[in-house]
Motif scaffolding. Structure first.
Motif, PDB file in Angstrom:
ATOM      1  N   VAL A 322      -9.624  -6.183  -9.145  1.00  0.00           N
ATOM      2  CA  VAL A 322     -10.778  -6.875  -8.557  1.00  0.00           C
ATOM      3  C   VAL A 322     -10.946  -6.402  -7.120  1.00  0.00           C
ATOM      4  O   VAL A 322      -9.981  -6.374  -6.340  1.00  0.00           O
ATOM      5  CB  VAL A 322     -10.588  -8.401  -8.611  1.00  0.00           C
ATOM      6  CG1 VAL A 322     -11.715  -9.107  -7.874  1.00  0.00           C
ATOM      7  CG2 VAL A 322     -10.520  -8.877 -10.064  1.00  0.00           C
ATOM      8  N   THR A 323     -12.168  -6.003  -6.765  1.00  0.00           N
ATOM      9  CA  THR A 323     -12.416  -5.443  -5.431  1.00  0.00           C
ATOM     10  C   THR A 323     -12.721  -6.542  -4.417  1.00  0.00           C
ATOM     11  O   THR A 323     -13.226  -7.610  -4.762  1.00  0.00           O
ATOM     12  CB  THR A 323     -13.593  -4.457  -5.458  1.00  0.00           C
ATOM     13  OG1 THR A 323     -14.763  -5.133  -5.939  1.00  0.00           O
ATOM     14  CG2 THR A 323     -13.290  -3.271  -6.362  1.00  0.00           C
ATOM     15  N   LYS A 324     -12.414  -6.244  -3.176  1.00  0.00           N
ATOM     16  CA  LYS A 324     -12.809  -7.088  -2.054  1.00  0.00           C
ATOM     17  C   LYS A 324     -14.105  -6.547  -1.459  1.00  0.00           C
ATOM     18  O   LYS A 324     -14.611  -5.503  -1.870  1.00  0.00           O
ATOM     19  CB  LYS A 324     -11.704  -7.105  -0.997  1.00  0.00           C
ATOM     20  CG  LYS A 324     -10.404  -7.721  -1.467  1.00  0.00           C
ATOM     21  CD  LYS A 324      -9.374  -7.725  -0.348  1.00  0.00           C
ATOM     22  CE  LYS A 324      -8.078  -8.386  -0.791  1.00  0.00           C
ATOM     23  NZ  LYS A 324      -7.042  -8.381   0.289  1.00  0.00           N
ATOM     24  N   SER A 330     -11.459   2.363  -6.646  1.00  0.00           N
ATOM     25  CA  SER A 330     -10.259   3.170  -6.383  1.00  0.00           C
ATOM     26  C   SER A 330      -9.518   2.691  -5.144  1.00  0.00           C
ATOM     27  O   SER A 330      -8.282   2.720  -5.102  1.00  0.00           O
ATOM     28  CB  SER A 330     -10.639   4.645  -6.215  1.00  0.00           C
ATOM     29  OG  SER A 330     -10.903   5.221  -7.470  1.00  0.00           O
ATOM     30  N   GLN A 331     -10.261   2.280  -4.132  1.00  0.00           N
ATOM     31  CA  GLN A 331      -9.607   1.776  -2.930  1.00  0.00           C
ATOM     32  C   GLN A 331      -8.839   0.492  -3.224  1.00  0.00           C
ATOM     33  O   GLN A 331      -7.746   0.275  -2.687  1.00  0.00           O
ATOM     34  CB  GLN A 331     -10.646   1.546  -1.834  1.00  0.00           C
ATOM     35  CG  GLN A 331     -11.174   2.841  -1.232  1.00  0.00           C
ATOM     36  CD  GLN A 331     -12.341   2.616  -0.299  1.00  0.00           C
ATOM     37  OE1 GLN A 331     -13.113   1.665  -0.448  1.00  0.00           O
ATOM     38  NE2 GLN A 331     -12.466   3.481   0.700  1.00  0.00           N
ATOM     39  N   ALA A 332      -9.393  -0.344  -4.073  1.00  0.00           N
ATOM     40  CA  ALA A 332      -8.674  -1.561  -4.476  1.00  0.00           C
ATOM     41  C   ALA A 332      -7.392  -1.202  -5.203  1.00  0.00           C
ATOM     42  O   ALA A 332      -6.333  -1.814  -4.975  1.00  0.00           O
ATOM     43  CB  ALA A 332      -9.571  -2.427  -5.361  1.00  0.00           C
ATOM     44  N   ALA A 335      -4.798   0.271  -2.730  1.00  0.00           N
ATOM     45  CA  ALA A 335      -4.329  -0.708  -1.749  1.00  0.00           C
ATOM     46  C   ALA A 335      -3.389  -1.736  -2.365  1.00  0.00           C
ATOM     47  O   ALA A 335      -2.396  -2.126  -1.735  1.00  0.00           O
ATOM     48  CB  ALA A 335      -5.527  -1.416  -1.110  1.00  0.00           C
ATOM     49  N   ARG A 336      -3.678  -2.164  -3.609  1.00  0.00           N
ATOM     50  CA  ARG A 336      -2.914  -3.277  -4.178  1.00  0.00           C
ATOM     51  C   ARG A 336      -2.441  -3.022  -5.603  1.00  0.00           C
ATOM     52  O   ARG A 336      -1.854  -3.905  -6.219  1.00  0.00           O
ATOM     53  CB  ARG A 336      -3.769  -4.560  -4.130  1.00  0.00           C
ATOM     54  CG  ARG A 336      -4.143  -4.976  -2.722  1.00  0.00           C
ATOM     55  CD  ARG A 336      -4.956  -6.247  -2.673  1.00  0.00           C
ATOM     56  NE  ARG A 336      -6.204  -6.177  -3.443  1.00  0.00           N
ATOM     57  CZ  ARG A 336      -7.287  -5.541  -3.040  1.00  0.00           C
ATOM     58  NH1 ARG A 336      -7.307  -4.896  -1.886  1.00  0.00           N
ATOM     59  NH2 ARG A 336      -8.385  -5.542  -3.783  1.00  0.00           N
ATOM     60  N   GLY A 337      -2.697  -1.832  -6.144  1.00  0.00           N
ATOM     61  CA  GLY A 337      -2.187  -1.489  -7.466  1.00  0.00           C
ATOM     62  C   GLY A 337      -3.058  -1.977  -8.607  1.00  0.00           C
ATOM     63  O   GLY A 337      -4.054  -2.674  -8.418  1.00  0.00           O
ATOM     64  N   VAL A 338      -2.655  -1.621  -9.824  1.00  0.00           N
ATOM     65  CA  VAL A 338      -3.415  -1.977 -11.028  1.00  0.00           C
ATOM     66  C   VAL A 338      -3.207  -3.460 -11.333  1.00  0.00           C
ATOM     67  O   VAL A 338      -2.082  -3.957 -11.344  1.00  0.00           O
ATOM     68  CB  VAL A 338      -2.973  -1.120 -12.228  1.00  0.00           C
ATOM     69  CG1 VAL A 338      -3.824  -1.453 -13.464  1.00  0.00           C
ATOM     70  CG2 VAL A 338      -3.070   0.366 -11.899  1.00  0.00           C
ATOM     71  N   GLU A 537     -12.444   6.650   2.662  1.00  0.00           N
ATOM     72  CA  GLU A 537     -11.206   6.252   3.326  1.00  0.00           C
ATOM     73  C   GLU A 537     -10.082   6.079   2.306  1.00  0.00           C
ATOM     74  O   GLU A 537     -10.293   5.580   1.208  1.00  0.00           O
ATOM     75  CB  GLU A 537     -11.395   4.926   4.077  1.00  0.00           C
ATOM     76  CG  GLU A 537     -12.387   5.001   5.224  1.00  0.00           C
ATOM     77  CD  GLU A 537     -12.614   3.626   5.837  1.00  0.00           C
ATOM     78  OE1 GLU A 537     -11.927   2.666   5.420  1.00  0.00           O
ATOM     79  OE2 GLU A 537     -13.479   3.513   6.725  1.00  0.00           O
ATOM     80  N   ASN A 538      -8.875   6.474   2.720  1.00  0.00           N
ATOM     81  CA  ASN A 538      -7.687   6.251   1.891  1.00  0.00           C
ATOM     82  C   ASN A 538      -7.133   4.879   2.226  1.00  0.00           C
ATOM     83  O   ASN A 538      -6.529   4.674   3.270  1.00  0.00           O
ATOM     84  CB  ASN A 538      -6.645   7.344   2.168  1.00  0.00           C
ATOM     85  CG  ASN A 538      -5.444   7.240   1.244  1.00  0.00           C
ATOM     86  OD1 ASN A 538      -4.998   6.150   0.908  1.00  0.00           O
ATOM     87  ND2 ASN A 538      -4.915   8.385   0.837  1.00  0.00           N
ATOM     88  N   ARG A 539      -7.353   3.914   1.338  1.00  0.00           N
ATOM     89  CA  ARG A 539      -6.937   2.531   1.621  1.00  0.00           C
ATOM     90  C   ARG A 539      -5.444   2.324   1.439  1.00  0.00           C
ATOM     91  O   ARG A 539      -4.893   1.322   1.895  1.00  0.00           O
ATOM     92  CB  ARG A 539      -7.731   1.564   0.747  1.00  0.00           C
ATOM     93  CG  ARG A 539      -9.215   1.542   1.081  1.00  0.00           C
ATOM     94  CD  ARG A 539      -9.479   1.072   2.505  1.00  0.00           C
ATOM     95  NE  ARG A 539     -10.867   1.239   2.897  1.00  0.00           N
ATOM     96  CZ  ARG A 539     -11.819   0.326   2.723  1.00  0.00           C
ATOM     97  NH1 ARG A 539     -11.529  -0.811   2.125  1.00  0.00           N
ATOM     98  NH2 ARG A 539     -13.048   0.561   3.125  1.00  0.00           N
ATOM     99  N   ALA A 540      -4.778   3.233   0.756  1.00  0.00           N
ATOM    100  CA  ALA A 540      -3.323   3.120   0.646  1.00  0.00           C
ATOM    101  C   ALA A 540      -2.693   3.275   2.018  1.00  0.00           C
ATOM    102  O   ALA A 540      -1.779   2.547   2.396  1.00  0.00           O
ATOM    103  CB  ALA A 540      -2.784   4.172  -0.314  1.00  0.00           C
TER     104      ALA A 540
END
Length: 550
Positions: A322-324, A330-332, A335-338, A537-540
């Motif tokens: 779920v995206t913010k 992909s950034q979601a 940043a927080r995994g599957v 942007e690379n959110r990781a």
């Protein structure tokens, strides 16, 4: 006499370790949500040209009733439930609610479209004047110039599934992976599930494929001989079919794209998946550049890249999170995994008013758990090609008794390979049924098992049999089913609380759309530039930096 089928030691050991924990109630239940698409059609079975009914709410902001590509392509989205029956009940109420306001229209029960009158007869969905609404509309215009609208009129069921944290924590402990963060462990294991799914998704296409025939209006020039694919044969003046096909929706007639084939996403790791998608949404494609993006103020597509946005990538399964706000899918993920997976290869079941049954759901749940608990090595480029070949063969010739697939370098029949998978799935069903009343997963597997040796029992064969026995065209059969199911749903009682909720969401969603449109002050071109700058942007890295700072 054939030898008894054996269960691989790796899978047997996993089930044996988990079964006592499941019987104690410490594993929890799978959670799922259903997304079902369905074309609105008129009384003659032609795609509806009317706008999305305002009485159903705003398609931009309504959480449960919206549209997919076309203004005529309804999409129903259920909340997440731990019991399949509850998800199906909500889906039924959404359709029953809709039928209050459809008047002389029906919901088409098949994946392949109703009667069309060329490309322009498929109206593109309009989401209002806000920047986000404009972006959704322009994205669909881009799909039109790239692939045409007719392909976008195809419908299906998307099935979203997640394992509860309690199950992940048990698995992580049993495998001695406590030093790895739960998010990283979960993502790695989900990708293992996805790889096994891609190895064996042909089985779902065989069992649940329900699109062996099309209305001739789906073809670019109807029945012009030079435009009819070789695989198709005329059934009558209005219908083409492929004699042994299971799901033409998943064939090169449906959601396939040669430009995307070069991406070669085989889901070996989260970073590989995200980086490949990021490359695709930032890499120009010459043919798309020739089409133009913003030509004299007319936005033809969002950009000229391989993918306009990530959702344009077609796959039979996707990892999701779920995206913010201000975050791409992909950034979601990075940043927080599957968080869950989305199964995307299911045709609508035209013989059921909901488009999917509890037996199907229970079988898919057992199939996904089997994919998770079985060994899942990385997929090489060579194996990736073989998997594509197996899927294509089942799509086009799945019921052909002469068909063989490639398994571990050797030829095997659909029935023989399927029986081995069913034997292994029965072990997993025991695990899932430990927390249920009765044995619904084992019963689902048993109900579908005869189809392996008798292709006549599959939905695709049943559709062709009905067409031939009744001597009707594809569109005539599906319109008859649409009206029968529509009448059933019109008179279906609804839970009062849910009825009140859906009534309230109509006005609430319209007000939310008005608020968004009033608040928008930014020009669309600036909004879009900001969106794509943020998407690169690379959110990781951002996530790691934020953790270090805190």
């Amino acid at each position: 006499m054939s030898e008894p089928l054996t269960v691989p030691p790796f899978l047997a050991a996993n089930v044996a370790r988990l079964l006592p924990i499941a019987r104690e109630g410490r594993l929890g239940r799978l959670r799922r949500g259903i997304e079902k698409e369905g074309l609105r059609v008129d009384t003659e079975g032609h795609i509806a040209q009317t706008p999305h009914p305002k009485t159903l709410g705003s398609k931009l902001t309504h959480p449960h009733i919206t549209t997919d590509y076309s203004e005529a392509l309804l999409e129903y989205i259920t909340p997440v439930y731990s019991q399949p029956r509850e998800a199906l009940a909500f889906l039924g109420d959404l359709q029953a609610f809709s039928y209050r306001y459809l008047e002389d229209e029906w919901i088409w029960p098949a994946s392949m479209p109703a009667r069309l009158s060329g490309n322009d007869s498929v109206p593109i969905a309009d989401y209002g004047t806000s920047n986000i609404g404009t972006m959704k509309h322009v994205y669909r215009k881009g799909l039109d110039v790239r692939y045409g609208r007719i392909m976008q009129a195809i419908a299906g069921v998307h099935y979203n599934v997640s394992l509860p944290d309690s199950m992940w924590q048990v698995l992580q402990t049993l495998e001695g992976q406590e030093r790895v963060s739960l998010n990283d462990y979960r993502s790695t294991r989900y990708f293992g599930l996805i790889r096994n799914f891609r190895r064996h998704s042909w089985l779902l296409l065989y069992l649940f494929g329900a699109s062996p025939a099309i209305d001739k209006s789906f073809l670019p020039r109807g029945d012009a001989p030079e435009t009819v694919p070789e695989k198709l044969k005329p059934l009558d003046d209005e219908t083409y079919y492929a004699p042994y096909a299971t799901t033409l929706r998943m064939s090169d007639l449906g959601y396939q794209n040669k430009v995307q084939e070069q991406l070669k996403i085989c889901f070996n790791s989260l970073s590989n998946y995200v980086n490949t998608l990021r490359h695709a949404i930032s890499s120009p494609w010459p043919d798309y550049e020739k089409m133009g993006v913003n030509v004299d103020g007319d936005w033809r597509q969002l950009n000229a890249n391989i993918l306009q946005i990530e959702n344009e990538y077609y796959s039979d399964i996707r990892p999701k999170r779920v995206t913010k706000h201000n975050e791409t899918p992909s950034q979601a993920l990075e940043a927080r995994g599957v968080e869950y997976i989305e199964v995307r290869c299911l045709d609508l079941n035209p013989f059921d008013p909901l488009g999917v049954t509890e037996t199907q759901i229970r079988f898919i749940d057992a199939f996904l758990m089997w994919c998770l608990l079985s060994e899942s090595p990385w997929i090489s480029d060579e194996e990736c090609d073989r998997l594509d070949d197996n899927r294509r063969l089942v799509v086009e010739r799945g019921r052909d008794p002469r068909l063989t697939l490639t398994r571990d370098g050797e030829a095997t029949s659909v029935g023989a390979w399927g029986e081995q998978i069913f034997a292994e799935m029965n072990e997993v069903a025991t695990l899932l049924d430990a927390t249920e009343e009765g044995a619904p997963h084992a019963e689902a597997i048993a109900a579908l098992a005869p189809s392996l040796q008798d292709p006549a029992l599959t939905p695709s064969a049943q559709i062709l049999a009905r067409l031939e026995q009744n001597e009707v065209s594809f569109s005539e059969l599906m319109l008859t089913l649409a009206k029968e199911q529509g009448e059933q749903l019109r008179h279906q009682p609804m839970l009062r609380a849910r009825e009140a909720l859906l009534d309230q969401l109509v006005e609430t969603s319209h007000q939310q759309q008005r608020d968004i449109e009033v608040a928008d002050q930014e020009r669309f071109s600036d909004f879009l530039a900001d969106y794509f700058a943020s998407a690169r942007e690379n959110r990781a890295l951002t996530s790691l930096h934020n953790e270090a700072s805190s």
